[in-house]
Write a protein that holds these residues in place. Sequence first.
Motif, mmCIF file in Angstrom:
data_model
loop_
_atom_site.group_PDB
_atom_site.id
_atom_site.type_symbol
_atom_site.label_atom_id
_atom_site.label_comp_id
_atom_site.label_asym_id
_atom_site.label_seq_id
_atom_site.Cartn_x
_atom_site.Cartn_y
_atom_site.Cartn_z
ATOM 1 N N ARG A 195 0.760 -1.304 -0.055
ATOM 2 C CA ARG A 195 0.021 -0.082 -0.009
ATOM 3 C C ARG A 195 0.740 1.158 0.038
ATOM 4 N NH1 ARG A 195 -4.001 0.608 4.421
ATOM 5 N NH2 ARG A 195 -2.639 -0.771 5.957
ATOM 6 N N GLN A 242 -4.376 15.425 -11.162
ATOM 7 C CA GLN A 242 -4.893 14.090 -11.006
ATOM 8 C C GLN A 242 -5.683 13.908 -12.308
ATOM 9 O OE1 GLN A 242 -7.914 13.537 -8.335
ATOM 10 N NE2 GLN A 242 -7.183 11.328 -7.882
ATOM 11 N N SER A 287 -8.466 7.902 -13.627
ATOM 12 C CA SER A 287 -8.021 6.611 -13.328
ATOM 13 C C SER A 287 -8.746 5.709 -14.450
ATOM 14 C CB SER A 287 -8.123 5.787 -12.143
ATOM 15 O OG SER A 287 -7.643 4.391 -11.890
ATOM 16 N N THR A 344 0.444 9.700 -1.112
ATOM 17 C CA THR A 344 0.916 10.806 -1.879
ATOM 18 C C THR A 344 1.325 11.957 -0.767
ATOM 19 O OG1 THR A 344 -1.297 11.519 -2.160
ATOM 20 C CG2 THR A 344 -0.205 10.446 -3.967
ATOM 21 N N TYR A 355 0.768 3.788 -2.795
ATOM 22 C CA TYR A 355 -0.223 4.437 -3.068
ATOM 23 C C TYR A 355 -0.663 6.023 -2.185
ATOM 24 C CZ TYR A 355 -1.965 0.525 -5.326
ATOM 25 O OH TYR A 355 -2.226 -0.609 -6.400
#
Length: 389
Positions: A310, A382, A385, A315, A313
Amino acid sequence: MINLFVKTEPQKKWMQKLYEKETKFKNTSVQTDEFSIFPKDNIQDLIDMGYSSITLPKAYGGEGLGVYEMILFQETLASFDENTALSIGWNFGVVGDIFEQKLWKQKDLESFSKEVLNGALTNRSVSEAQTGSPTRGGRPGTNAVKKDGYWEISGRKSFTTASPVLTYFLTSAWIEEKQKVGFFLLHKDLEGLSIDETWDVISMKGTASHDLVLQNVKVDESKLVELPDVPKGGKFNGWLLHIPACYLGIAQAARDYAVHFANTHSPNSLNGPISQLPNVQQLLGEIDLALTQARHLIYSVAEAYDDESRRGYLTNEVGVVKHTVTNSAITIVDKAMRIVGAKSLQRGNPLQRYYRNVRAGLHNPPADDMTIRNLALSAIEQKKSKALF
């Protein structure tokens, strides 16, 4: 409240060891603050019990404890004496980061690990008066020049926490011939290396965060242990969570004092302690609400960081934790003082010390404005996704 986060036998073992020092550390914390004394005896106690090497990986002889355990122990330690906790915390952060990221050559890691096991302490020396916080990208004024098989380093570093007991100073310097910033591992006994006792502040007075002075210090060329291609910049590693853990410990200590005061202070205008008053209950409830929120946030992020599946992931979470916990701690101490009233300003009252010391967290990295800006930039940049998993 913290018992909720103790999950394993090694964690219980170390918590018990720390609580054996609670009375001593609390008793000396007043003198540490009043006379700006570095708590050498406390640090030595921690070294003697093996505490300073717990974040060293098992492969190198340590206990291999992670960020989660570091936070658990450092929060507890800070509730006893915050100067001791912040001082030893920087050593944890450096050792944890170096070995986790394998920032040095293998032979250097092996050699250094043996010294850590023998009680050696280290801290990064990066801040300078002219450049300000190194996290903002300023080039160090400290310079390293290569000569016949050695480096010659000159400069001055600020805020060198725990300077009286550091064995090594992991010092940043500008290397002109490489056009890069490098880190040199400098032993405390090197000729030309000295400590200028400049630490004259009202917060964290016992951390001895003096200036490191380097005057033509000569070291073997092998002591250039880090030469990063890309500076870390605004990305902060999980080991820096020792900082908010310290201020969370201060907040817990302030809360405990306020609860005790509320349950024992009985003015003759009341038939019982002030804890029965609605306004006092409101403040106590708000304090515990803020503590619960801060504590769950920091332990959640620490647990995610320790999980390699993890970690990638994450940030801006480390910065968010530092921002949230530090500001919450300041608010908690303020509300504790409102409960206690004017007595909280007396020099003999621990709340006035917590009030001064907790504000130091605002000036530890990362700064609040950097955290907010990084969050904004991440949101702006961003990309959508393609899949959730």
